[in-house]
Design a protein around this motif. Structure first.
Motif, PDB file in Angstrom:
ATOM      1  N   GLY A  43       0.767  -1.120   0.128  1.00  0.00           N
ATOM      2  CA  GLY A  43      -0.010   0.016  -0.145  1.00  0.00           C
ATOM      3  C   GLY A  43       1.055   1.217  -0.109  1.00  0.00           C
ATOM      4  N   SER A  80      -2.764   4.177  -5.804  1.00  0.00           N
ATOM      5  CA  SER A  80      -3.869   3.984  -6.811  1.00  0.00           C
ATOM      6  C   SER A  80      -4.977   5.253  -6.705  1.00  0.00           C
ATOM      7  N   ILE A  91      -8.892  17.990   5.383  1.00  0.00           N
ATOM      8  CA  ILE A  91      -8.476  19.153   6.522  1.00  0.00           C
ATOM      9  C   ILE A  91      -7.583  18.841   7.189  1.00  0.00           C
ATOM     10  N   GLN A 279     -17.870   6.545   2.421  1.00  0.00           N
ATOM     11  CA  GLN A 279     -18.172   7.798   2.696  1.00  0.00           C
ATOM     12  C   GLN A 279     -18.524   8.498   1.313  1.00  0.00           C
TER      13      GLN A 279
HETATM   14  C1  LIG Z   1     -13.665  11.034   2.118  1.00  0.00           C
HETATM   15  C2  LIG Z   1     -12.586  11.184   2.975  1.00  0.00           C
HETATM   16  C3  LIG Z   1     -12.278  12.337   3.645  1.00  0.00           C
HETATM   17  C4  LIG Z   1     -11.281  12.144   4.506  1.00  0.00           C
HETATM   18  N1  LIG Z   1     -10.950  13.648   5.195  1.00  0.00           N
HETATM   19  C5  LIG Z   1      -9.975  13.610   5.671  1.00  0.00           C
HETATM   20  C6  LIG Z   1      -9.425  14.928   6.220  1.00  0.00           C
HETATM   21  O1  LIG Z   1     -10.156  15.973   6.066  1.00  0.00           O
HETATM   22  N2  LIG Z   1      -8.194  15.094   7.154  1.00  0.00           N
HETATM   23  C7  LIG Z   1      -7.626  13.960   7.368  1.00  0.00           C
HETATM   24  O2  LIG Z   1      -6.668  14.016   7.888  1.00  0.00           O
HETATM   25  N3  LIG Z   1      -7.893  12.653   6.906  1.00  0.00           N
HETATM   26  C8  LIG Z   1      -9.012  12.436   6.211  1.00  0.00           C
HETATM   27  N4  LIG Z   1      -9.404  11.153   5.532  1.00  0.00           N
HETATM   28  C9  LIG Z   1      -8.688  10.242   5.982  1.00  0.00           C
HETATM   29  C10 LIG Z   1      -7.262   9.684   5.210  1.00  0.00           C
HETATM   30  O3  LIG Z   1      -7.505  10.232   3.913  1.00  0.00           O
HETATM   31  C11 LIG Z   1      -7.032   8.400   5.513  1.00  0.00           C
HETATM   32  O4  LIG Z   1      -6.951   8.058   6.729  1.00  0.00           O
HETATM   33  C12 LIG Z   1      -5.610   8.142   4.928  1.00  0.00           C
HETATM   34  O5  LIG Z   1      -5.443   8.502   3.824  1.00  0.00           O
HETATM   35  C13 LIG Z   1      -5.315   6.477   4.852  1.00  0.00           C
HETATM   36  O6  LIG Z   1      -4.301   6.232   4.106  1.00  0.00           O
HETATM   37  P1  LIG Z   1      -4.297   4.846   3.914  1.00  0.00           P
HETATM   38  O7  LIG Z   1      -2.459   4.805   3.555  1.00  0.00           O
HETATM   39  O8  LIG Z   1      -4.515   3.953   5.154  1.00  0.00           O
HETATM   40  O9  LIG Z   1      -4.948   4.313   2.825  1.00  0.00           O
HETATM   41  P2  LIG Z   1      -4.957   4.376   1.237  1.00  0.00           P
HETATM   42  O10 LIG Z   1      -4.592   5.848   1.081  1.00  0.00           O
HETATM   43  O11 LIG Z   1      -6.477   4.029   0.935  1.00  0.00           O
HETATM   44  O12 LIG Z   1      -3.765   3.513   0.794  1.00  0.00           O
HETATM   45  C14 LIG Z   1      -4.123   2.274   0.629  1.00  0.00           C
HETATM   46  C15 LIG Z   1      -3.365   1.563  -0.586  1.00  0.00           C
HETATM   47  O13 LIG Z   1      -3.324   0.149  -0.404  1.00  0.00           O
HETATM   48  C16 LIG Z   1      -3.208  -0.243  -1.817  1.00  0.00           C
HETATM   49  N5  LIG Z   1      -3.824  -1.746  -1.431  1.00  0.00           N
HETATM   50  C17 LIG Z   1      -4.929  -2.157  -1.125  1.00  0.00           C
HETATM   51  N6  LIG Z   1      -5.060  -3.502  -1.065  1.00  0.00           N
HETATM   52  C18 LIG Z   1      -3.805  -3.686  -1.592  1.00  0.00           C
HETATM   53  C19 LIG Z   1      -3.476  -5.140  -2.138  1.00  0.00           C
HETATM   54  N7  LIG Z   1      -4.128  -6.218  -2.022  1.00  0.00           N
HETATM   55  N8  LIG Z   1      -2.174  -5.075  -2.856  1.00  0.00           N
HETATM   56  C20 LIG Z   1      -1.537  -4.176  -3.297  1.00  0.00           C
HETATM   57  N9  LIG Z   1      -2.077  -2.781  -2.857  1.00  0.00           N
HETATM   58  C21 LIG Z   1      -3.178  -2.854  -2.100  1.00  0.00           C
HETATM   59  C22 LIG Z   1      -4.330   0.631  -2.353  1.00  0.00           C
HETATM   60  O14 LIG Z   1      -4.394   0.553  -3.818  1.00  0.00           O
HETATM   61  C23 LIG Z   1      -4.024   1.918  -2.019  1.00  0.00           C
HETATM   62  O15 LIG Z   1      -3.268   2.860  -2.740  1.00  0.00           O
HETATM   63  C24 LIG Z   1     -10.317  11.352   4.595  1.00  0.00           C
HETATM   64  C25 LIG Z   1     -10.779   9.952   4.000  1.00  0.00           C
HETATM   65  C26 LIG Z   1     -11.848   9.950   3.184  1.00  0.00           C
HETATM   66  C27 LIG Z   1     -12.245   8.523   2.602  1.00  0.00           C
END
Ligand SMILES: Cc1cc2nc3c(=O)[nH]c(=O)nc-3n(C[C@H](O)[C@H](O)[C@H](O)COP(=O)(O)OP(=O)(O)OC[C@H]3O[C@@H](n4cnc5c(N)ncnc54)[C@H](O)[C@@H]3O)c2cc1C
Length: 492
Positions: A43, A80, A91, A279
């Motif tokens: 990820g 992705s 925010i 969401q």
């Molecule tokens: C609508 C929305 C509004 C938000 N607003 C805010 C805000 O205002 N302020 C704030 O601080 N946070 C906000 N957030 C939260 C913040 O965006 C997330 O907490 C953060 O981006 C999560 O990051 P992540 O790395 O966990 O997940 P992601 O960014 O989803 O990254 C996970 C990655 O893993 C990859 N992946 C998944 N499964 C596999 C697999 N099997 N094999 C290979 N790759 C894989 C995916 O392709 C993806 O690129 C918001 C989130 C959303 C959805």
């Protein structure tokens, strides 16, 4: 989330008696750390990318090969485009009810404000209004309401202003719907709130793009496009040894860091701890004149309804709902990696993201669109916007935990497996520093104030535990995405 002061004390707290949220407990443990030879990060979102940069900068990992994998279908695009880290805006606020996150967010905010990541329009300090509707401070189940969250957060924001040498007037209380409307120049969107001048928003996609370039420039990290189907294990040694990809290939590693966001529960059994919730977001096109009228408003969030707007850019206004969200339970083709012998390692439905990459024609359920429309009408009650259609909508997936705390810990059973997820809709702002915290935890130096919050937890009552009850969510808990889509077809 826990607070340093009991709620009744906070609500009667005079401005000069603020909780001490600037003391960092010192971790004195000095265990020698032996870095693994090969690290695989699954990820490339906020958690994965930030961890990759931090690993590449630590001398302890100078001899370690670092590979980061993402299921992004476009070669060279990381993460992705349907990752939750990718969007027009996020925010950036240290306005938290929990003083530990307030302090951590303030550390991240300083980077957004003062360093390269926040330049070239990637960060805008527009100010931020955290607001809520009047009502009780607790829900029936004892969890805090939006107004309780907002009031605690106000106290923490003042404490931070004081600690950082900003005038207390940079955090202005705005009691009353009329006052809030007058100051913002928009509608009567809440009953109580405060404006924090030191908060703002980031262009999420541009910031991730900039961050990706920083990681590439280290020359230390190999990026691979590919989807992990399962984790490879050596059962006799209780070890994770790498990952098997959908194309049948495998990548071996001595340490696998799973940072797959809302997809993580399909790889590792997190059923007792984290769940994917969908969401809704809507984007509406503005005229030049409307853009001018709105571009200087602060970011506005009503915690009771969950509605928020970000000041428009390039004549596009975003409205969204920070809610309990939709569940999308589907039975996976194989069980995620669990603890052998435990009932939880059997195949059962898991809430999974469904995005515009799975179906380019994907829209949002009627319930979500109607709700966004109501939110917009209350926030910006201009007649000309009442019926203007959304130019685009999106379903974006949170990885929700019961308390809103992240999971940054080793797996309790499998060696060589580390989990960094559970963003719970608020992790983006930590992009500049979260990788440092993840690597600290990998090395056994998790910040003391987060040791309990971020640790792997086993929760018995799954159904009950998995609704995020930190007081920050609007909407209704437990909506099922498929049912909501069906409801539309039936109504039509
Ligand atoms: C609508 C929305 C509004 C938000 N607003 C805010 C805000 O205002 N302020 C704030 O601080 N946070 C906000 N957030 C939260 C913040 O965006 C997330 O907490 C953060 O981006 C999560 O990051 P992540 O790395 O966990 O997940 P992601 O960014 O989803 O990254 C996970 C990655 O893993 C990859 N992946 C998944 N499964 C596999 C697999 N099997 N094999 C290979 N790759 C894989 C995916 O392709 C993806 O690129 C918001 C989130 C959303 C959805």
């Amino acid at each position: 989330m826990a607070s340093a002061l009991p709620l009744q004390n906070i609500l009667s707290c005079p401005a000069h008696v603020l909780p001490d949220i600037v003391q960092t407990p010192i971790d004195v443990s000095q265990k020698p750390y032996k870095a693994p030879t090969r690290i695989l990060i699954i990820g490339a979102g906020v958690f994965g990318l930030s961890t990759a940069l931090s690993l590449s900068q630590r001398p302890e990992f100078a001899q370690t090969t670092i590979t980061i994998l993402d299921r992004s279908p476009e070669t060279g695009v990381f993460p992705s485009r349907d990752a939750s880290s990718i969007d027009s805006s996020r925010i950036i606020r240290p306005d938290y009810a929990d003083p530990s996150y307030a302090k951590l967010a303030s550390e991240a905010q300083a980077r957004w404000r003062e360093t390269e990541i926040g330049r070239d329009g990637r960060y805008t300090e527009s100010g931020f209004i955290l607001a809520a509707d009047a009502g009780p401070l607790m829900r029936e189940d004892g969890s805090p309401t939006g107004i309780a969250y907002a009031k605690k957060s106000w106290v923490n924001a003042m404490a931070l202003a004081q600690a950082e040498g900003r005038p207390l007037s940079s955090v202005r209380l705005m009691a009353g719907a009329k006052r809030l409307a007058r100051v913002t120049g928009v509608g009567e969107f809440a009953d109580w709130g405060y404006l924090n001048d030191a908060s703002g928003w980031a262009d999420a996609e541009a910031s991730m793009g900039w961050f990706y370039e920083q990681v590439i420039e280290t020359g230390r990290v190999t990026f691979v496009n590919g989807t992990v189907e399962s984790l490879e294990t050596n059962e006799a040694e209780r070890k994770v040894t790498g990952a098997r990809l959908k194309d049948g290939s495998t990548i071996s590693a001595d340490l696998v860091i799973t940072a797959a966001g809302a997809w993580t529960p399909t790889l590792i059994d997190l059923s007792s701890q984290a769940i994917a919730t969908g969401q809704v977001l809507g984007y509406i096109d503005l005229t030049e004149e409307e853009q001018k009228k709105l571009e200087d408003i602060p970011v506005i969030l009503n915690l009771t309804t969950g509605f928020f707007v970000i000041p428009p850019r390039n004549r596009v206004l975003k409205v969204a709902r920070h809610a309990f969200g939709y569940l999308n339970p589907k039975t996976p083709s194989q069980a995620p990696l669990g603890i052998p012998g435990s009932e939880k390692s059997t195949v059962k439905p898991i809430s999974q993201p469904f995005t515009h990459i799975d179906d380019p024609s994907l829209s949002i359920p009627e319930e979500g669109e109607r709700s966004l429309r109501e939110g917009l009408r209350r926030l910006i009650p201009w007649p000309e916007l009442q019926e203007r259609p959304f130019s685009r909508t999106r379903l974006c997936w949170y990885t929700d935990t019961a308390t809103g705390d992240w999971i940054i810990d080793y797996h309790p059973y499998w060696q060589g497996l580390f989990v960094a997820t559970g963003g719970s809709g608020h992790a983006f702002k930590f992009l500049p520093i979260i990788g440092d915290k993840v690597v600290d935890c990998i090395m056994g130096h998790c910040p003391i104030e987060f040791q309990q919050k971020w640790k792997w937890k086993a929760v018995d009552d799954i159904e009950k535990a998995i609704v995020t009850q930190d007081g920050s969510r609007g909407g209704e808990p437990g909506l099922i995405l498929e049912d909501e889509f069906k409801r539309v077809s039936k109504d039509k």
